[in-house]
Enzyme design. Structure first.
Site, PDB file in Angstrom:
ATOM      1  N   LYS A  98      49.986  20.574  -2.707  1.00  0.00           N
ATOM      2  CA  LYS A  98      48.723  19.847  -2.789  1.00  0.00           C
ATOM      3  C   LYS A  98      47.610  20.624  -2.088  1.00  0.00           C
ATOM      4  CE  LYS A  98      50.465  15.209  -3.546  1.00  0.00           C
ATOM      5  NZ  LYS A  98      50.178  13.779  -3.314  1.00  0.00           N
TER       6      LYS A  98
ATOM      7  N   LYS B  79      54.948   6.317  -3.306  1.00  0.00           N
ATOM      8  CA  LYS B  79      54.339   5.120  -2.708  1.00  0.00           C
ATOM      9  C   LYS B  79      55.286   3.933  -2.885  1.00  0.00           C
ATOM     10  CE  LYS B  79      49.682   6.864  -3.575  1.00  0.00           C
ATOM     11  NZ  LYS B  79      48.427   6.701  -4.339  1.00  0.00           N
TER      12      LYS B  79
ATOM     13  N   ASP C  31      44.239  16.406 -10.687  1.00  0.00           N
ATOM     14  CA  ASP C  31      43.955  15.364  -9.698  1.00  0.00           C
ATOM     15  C   ASP C  31      42.557  14.788  -9.884  1.00  0.00           C
ATOM     16  OD1 ASP C  31      44.386  13.788  -7.325  1.00  0.00           O
ATOM     17  OD2 ASP C  31      43.101  15.205  -6.259  1.00  0.00           O
TER      18      ASP C  31
ATOM     19  N   GLU D  17      48.848  20.902  -7.514  1.00  0.00           N
ATOM     20  CA  GLU D  17      47.714  20.009  -7.712  1.00  0.00           C
ATOM     21  C   GLU D  17      46.442  20.844  -7.805  1.00  0.00           C
ATOM     22  OE1 GLU D  17      46.783  16.122  -5.300  1.00  0.00           O
ATOM     23  OE2 GLU D  17      45.804  17.803  -4.302  1.00  0.00           O
TER      24      GLU D  17
ATOM     25  N   ARG E 178      69.787 -14.929  -0.926  1.00  0.00           N
ATOM     26  CA  ARG E 178      68.429 -14.439  -0.698  1.00  0.00           C
ATOM     27  C   ARG E 178      68.336 -12.925  -0.796  1.00  0.00           C
ATOM     28  NH1 ARG E 178      64.267 -15.116  -2.483  1.00  0.00           N
ATOM     29  NH2 ARG E 178      64.751 -17.341  -2.238  1.00  0.00           N
TER      30      ARG E 178
END
Length: 283
Positions: free
Chosen positions: A166, A134, A220, A199, A99
């Site tokens: 960012k 992510k 962005d 960004e 598994r």
């Protein structure tokens, strides 16, 4: 900092701890300790195979005496009925590793297959598809490896191997010039050779980024039309990445604008595993 191999070994240790615990009592109670056998990894869905080398680590970590014979390597296109590899050894070991190996290979193969599908949409263009952060906690090394196997590229592994400034960083730092200067000063002071990406949200910020001298500009949530204008403005002075809500359907529109990279969170955060099974080989 731990190496990639060390992080993978830690992951496998945790995987066995949560799955096997103090023993697979079904297997231990029904299978004699000296019973030997062979199982095959059988593909049940068309896609790109990924995780063969990690499967090897799974078997070796649990039982070094398990012997793995590989027929299809990572990155190959597979179809239903293909046998990727077979493993011979103690049946107890085969059943207890089944598994964990399948969970890893199904997810990695699903990511590789999805990545290949995205990169195929960019065929004939210079643009490469990138992953993001992510990822599934603890599985990042495997998921990003699967992206590479599928023909994509890794954006960055984590927060430590690239500087990505960012909007929040810019706002807290007091502006783009201040943020970029602080990043460059930090790299110089700490002896780090890190790429600096910024960004941007509009034309004015693009001009500030070019003036500050960053290595890559991230557009962005730009539309394809705005992206085309931005590419013309930047005119090859730095790398360009498109990001934000780009789907398989809109991917080529952005690629045709002339950007170097397109980052897609969907490569890792919402993929379907590739169907496969690990079955006993009948003599």
């Amino acid at each position: 900092m731990k190496t990639k191999d060390q992080l993978i070994d830690d992951l496998l240790t945790l995987a066995f701890a949560e799955d096997v615990g103090d023993g697979d009592h079904t297997t231990l109670s029904t299978i004699p300790a000296d019973e030997m056998g062979c199982q095959q990894l059988i593909i049940k869905e068309e896609g790109i195979l990924a995780g063969v080398e990690i499967a090897r680590k799974v078997f070796k970590k649990f039982d070094p005496e398990l012997e793995m014979k590989v027929f299809i390597e990572d990155g190959a296109h597979v179809k239903p009925g293909d046998v990727a590899f077979e493993v011979t050894g103690k049946v107890r070991s085969l059943l207890q590793t089944e598994r964990i190996m399948l969970n890893i290979m199904q997810r990695m193969s699903g990511i590789a297959t999805t990545t290949a599908r995205y990169q195929e949409r960019l065929k004939g263009l210079k643009t490469k598809v990138l992953d993001t952060r992510k990822t599934t906690p603890g599985l990042r090394m495997l998921e990003k490896e699967a992206v590479k196997i599928g023909g994509g590229e890794n954006h960055r592994i984590g927060l430590f191997d690239m500087i990505l400034i960012k909007d929040n960083h810019v706002d807290f730092a007091g502006g783009i010039p201040q943020a970029v200067k602080a990043a460059k000063d930090y790299c110089k002071a700490t002896g780090r050779n890190l790429k600096i990406e910024l960004e941007v949200r509009n034309t004015d910020e693009i001009l500030q980024a070019l003036e500050a001298g960053v290595d890559r500009i991230m557009l962005d949530n730009f539309t394809p039309e705005r992206t085309r204008e931005a590419v013309k403005l930047i005119n090859g002075r730095t790398e360009i990445e498109s990001s934000g809500g780009i789907t398989l359907d809109t991917l080529r529109d952005y690629g045709e604008c002339g950007v170097d990279y397109i980052s897609v969170g969907a490569l890792t955060h919402s993929v379907k595993g590739l169907d496969m099974s690990f079955k006993a080989k009948r003599s």
